[in-house]
Design a protein around this motif. Structure first.
Motif, short mmCIF file in Angstrom:
data_model
loop_
_atom_site.label_atom_id
_atom_site.label_comp_id
_atom_site.label_asym_id
_atom_site.label_seq_id
_atom_site.Cartn_x
_atom_site.Cartn_y
_atom_site.Cartn_z
N ASP A 172 0.84 -1.21 0.00
CA ASP A 172 0.00 0.00 0.00
C ASP A 172 0.87 1.26 0.00
OD1 ASP A 172 -2.26 -1.53 -0.05
OD2 ASP A 172 -2.79 -1.24 2.06
N ALA A 173 1.91 1.23 0.82
CA ALA A 173 2.82 2.39 0.89
C ALA A 173 3.54 2.58 -0.44
CB ALA A 173 3.83 2.20 2.02
N ASN B 298 2.56 1.58 -3.48
CA ASN B 298 1.61 2.04 -4.50
C ASN B 298 1.19 3.49 -4.30
OD1 ASN B 298 1.60 -0.41 -5.88
ND2 ASN B 298 -0.02 -1.25 -4.59
N ALA B 299 1.26 3.96 -3.04
CA ALA B 299 0.96 5.36 -2.74
C ALA B 299 2.19 6.25 -2.91
CB ALA B 299 0.42 5.48 -1.32
N LYS B 300 3.28 5.63 -3.38
CA LYS B 300 4.56 6.32 -3.59
C LYS B 300 5.16 6.84 -2.28
CE LYS B 300 3.59 7.47 -8.39
NZ LYS B 300 3.57 8.50 -9.44
N ASN B 301 4.76 6.20 -1.18
CA ASN B 301 5.37 6.51 0.11
C ASN B 301 6.51 5.51 0.32
OD1 ASN B 301 6.05 7.24 2.69
ND2 ASN B 301 4.04 6.89 3.59
#
Length: 343
Positions: free
Chosen positions: A39-40, A42-45
């Motif tokens: 998730d991180a 894909n969120a570019k985090n």
């Protein structure tokens, strides 16, 4: 980025390696850590993703599975987060470990439903005796070892590390035809001050790919450093702008290489004016001829980058030497406009 799948195969492996932790609890931890990491990512985090991928790796290792693919994902995430030191450390460890990323997947088809299921190796072998399954297949993933070397080389070059060249040469020993490593090697030669090898590398790359404007430009820059190869530099820069018509830097270098050391020439002319006017006149004519040759390159530079004060100033100077006063007036107005805009 490669999709991660964590599920029952991991649980089965936990049992196989005698893991004392409850397998279901371990699987839940893995699923959660993987979900947070993905998730991180894909969120570019990427800064948050990296440590979670390491957590996935550590959890798997605690059950006896040293699956370094997750360290690879962690290294990529650190690189994307500009945490270069951490990324370099991870990729260095991966390269030194001989990790290739090659994985074998095991599948079988459930006859009743027709569904293809993923299995770990031991379960796959056992299922061969089960008449409820068919179509037992194995498939190997592609090696990512070249990518490991390419990424580490890029990180080390960006950090201007002296370790870049040894890593690149180690990679080329394994993958001698890797174009990215060859290009990185050429850059490493330049960073290390080995200009002869840098030029040789550029020529080698251009022999394989003569349509690379950047390499023609870089070759021209090196050739322009030596007055004896200035004409070669001009040809290289001309090739660069032929391939890339808006290559502003190549036009700029064409202008200055064609004109040469103008300050030196002006000094010589001034020194000769009084006592040797004929020699001074000859130098003036030769200077005007060089400026005339440089004119189309300066116009190309201005066309490619019309907001460059340097391009406008150079063009104004050339028009002055070639006595095109209308154009001088036009460039002066443009120069004033750009100078005002810059304030």
């Amino acid at each position: 980025m490669k999709k991660l799948i964590l599920g029952m195969a991991i649980v089965a492996s936990a049992f196989a390696f005698g893991q004392k932790k409850d397998a279901n609890a371990l699987n839940a931890q893995l699923q959660e850590a993987n979900k947070v990491a993905m998730d991180a990512y894909n969120a570019k985090n990427y800064a948050a993703a990296a440590p979670k991928f390491i957590e996935v790796y550590d959890l798997l290792k605690s059950s006896g599975q040293d699956n370094k693919i997750y360290m690879y994902y962690a290294g990529l995430s650190h690189a994307l987060a500009n945490n270069n030191d951490q990324s370099i450390k991870i990729f260095t460890d991966l390269v030194n470990s001989g990790f290739t990323g090659v994985e074998t997947t095991y599948t079988a088809k459930e006859k009743k439903t027709g569904q293809v299921v993923n299995l770990d190796k031991s379960t796959w072998e056992l299922m061969k005796k089960n008449s409820d399954y068919s179509d037992f297949k194995t498939e190997q993933t592609k090696s990512i070892e070249p990518d490991l070397y390419e990424t580490l080389a890029s990180l080390l070059l960006n950090a201007k590390s002296p370790e870049a060249l040894p890593v690149i040469e180690k990679g080329l020993a394994k993958f001698p035809n890797n174009a990215k490593l060859k290009e990185a090697q050429t850059t490493a030669y330049l960073q290390s001050g080995n200009t002869d090898k840098f030029v040789s590398g550029l020529k080698e790359q251009l022999a394989k790919n003569p349509n690379d404007p950047t390499n023609w430009y870089n070759l021209g820059v090196m050739q322009a450093k030596n007055p004896a190869t200035a004409n070669d530099a001009i040809e290289s820069f001309k090739k660069a702008v032929e391939l890339k018509p808006d290559f502003s830097d190549a036009y700029q270098n064409l202008v200055y290489t064609t004109i040469g050391d103008d300050a030196k020439t002006v000094g010589q002319i001034n020194a000769l004016r009084k006592d040797k006017p004929d020699e001074a006149s000859k130098l003036i004519d030769e200077r005007r001829e060089r400026f005339t040759k440089a004119l189309p390159y300066a116009e190309g530079w201005y066309k490619a980058n019309p907001k460059s004060i340097d391009a406008v100033s150079a063009l104004k100077e050339i028009y002055m030497v070639t006595k095109n006063m209308d154009k001088v007036k036009e460039m002066k107005a443009k120069e004033a406009e750009l100078s005002g805009a810059a304030k």
